[in-house]
Design a protein around this motif. Sequence first.
Motif, PDB file in Angstrom:
ATOM      1  N   GLY A  47      63.743  44.341  19.394  1.00  0.00           N
ATOM      2  CA  GLY A  47      64.080  45.726  19.579  1.00  0.00           C
ATOM      3  C   GLY A  47      65.900  45.629  19.687  1.00  0.00           C
ATOM      4  O   GLY A  47      66.272  46.586  18.750  1.00  0.00           O
ATOM      5  N   ALA A  48      66.093  44.663  19.990  1.00  0.00           N
ATOM      6  CA  ALA A  48      68.004  44.882  20.076  1.00  0.00           C
ATOM      7  C   ALA A  48      68.179  44.223  18.574  1.00  0.00           C
ATOM      8  O   ALA A  48      69.258  44.864  17.946  1.00  0.00           O
ATOM      9  N   ARG A  50      66.557  45.228  15.827  1.00  0.00           N
ATOM     10  CA  ARG A  50      66.408  46.480  14.960  1.00  0.00           C
ATOM     11  C   ARG A  50      67.498  47.459  15.371  1.00  0.00           C
ATOM     12  O   ARG A  50      68.027  48.086  14.368  1.00  0.00           O
ATOM     13  N   SER A  51      67.945  47.557  16.301  1.00  0.00           N
ATOM     14  CA  SER A  51      69.076  48.403  16.789  1.00  0.00           C
ATOM     15  C   SER A  51      70.416  47.812  16.214  1.00  0.00           C
ATOM     16  O   SER A  51      71.230  48.754  15.643  1.00  0.00           O
ATOM     17  N   ALA A  52      70.532  46.742  16.145  1.00  0.00           N
ATOM     18  CA  ALA A  52      71.779  46.189  15.613  1.00  0.00           C
ATOM     19  C   ALA A  52      71.988  46.372  13.941  1.00  0.00           C
ATOM     20  O   ALA A  52      72.865  46.469  13.190  1.00  0.00           O
ATOM     21  N   ALA A  54      70.498  48.931  12.452  1.00  0.00           N
ATOM     22  CA  ALA A  54      70.921  50.291  12.007  1.00  0.00           C
ATOM     23  C   ALA A  54      72.350  50.474  12.579  1.00  0.00           C
ATOM     24  O   ALA A  54      73.052  51.093  11.742  1.00  0.00           O
ATOM     25  N   ILE A  55      73.017  49.874  13.399  1.00  0.00           N
ATOM     26  CA  ILE A  55      74.583  50.081  13.555  1.00  0.00           C
ATOM     27  C   ILE A  55      75.162  49.165  12.622  1.00  0.00           C
ATOM     28  O   ILE A  55      76.273  49.838  12.136  1.00  0.00           O
ATOM     29  N   TYR A  87      73.326  45.354   5.183  1.00  0.00           N
ATOM     30  CA  TYR A  87      72.744  44.617   6.292  1.00  0.00           C
ATOM     31  C   TYR A  87      73.477  43.161   6.489  1.00  0.00           C
ATOM     32  O   TYR A  87      73.779  42.514   5.490  1.00  0.00           O
ATOM     33  N   ALA A  98      73.778  41.713  17.264  1.00  0.00           N
ATOM     34  CA  ALA A  98      73.006  42.065  18.286  1.00  0.00           C
ATOM     35  C   ALA A  98      73.304  41.440  19.408  1.00  0.00           C
ATOM     36  O   ALA A  98      72.801  42.123  20.548  1.00  0.00           O
TER      37      ALA A  98
END
Length: 159
Positions: A47-48, A50-52, A54-55, A87, A98
């Motif tokens: 999850g972390a 995936r968030s990273a 996007a950021i 990316y 992340a």
Amino acid sequence: MARQNGFTLIELIMVIVILGILSAFALPRFFDVSADARAARVNAGLGAARSALAIVNAKARLSNIGMGEVAQELTLQDKKISVKFGYPEQPFSLLIAAGMETDFDGAGADGIVHKNTHDMGTGRCGFRYIPPTTAGEAPRFEPWPGSSLPVTAADCRRS
């Protein structure tokens, strides 16, 4: 007629036998909660990650750094991240983005596993990061061969 006080020896033995049978089934499940904990830790890391992604992608697009096929360094919270096609270029760059580089490590070319003896040895309790190879392509997360996403306790069980 005499009045009985307490339990007979037969009754006590039967209770002990029943408790022994129940514990034979319950104890192995209780002692294997470490596999559940490892799976939860890896899923939280996923999850972390995936968030990273996007950021990093948002910052790369806004600053126009690392959007082409040549990798460039993008600074994210005082950390240098190698970015290509918008990316992270490789798993370690994703770990840095992340903030997971102290707890997780790359395993092989593109895998990410938790830094402990069991997970590093089997590599099954983790996930794979597949960075994009062309412009417009999105990165992917895949399960390790023989495991699943999200990671389950069966993937993280000690063999």
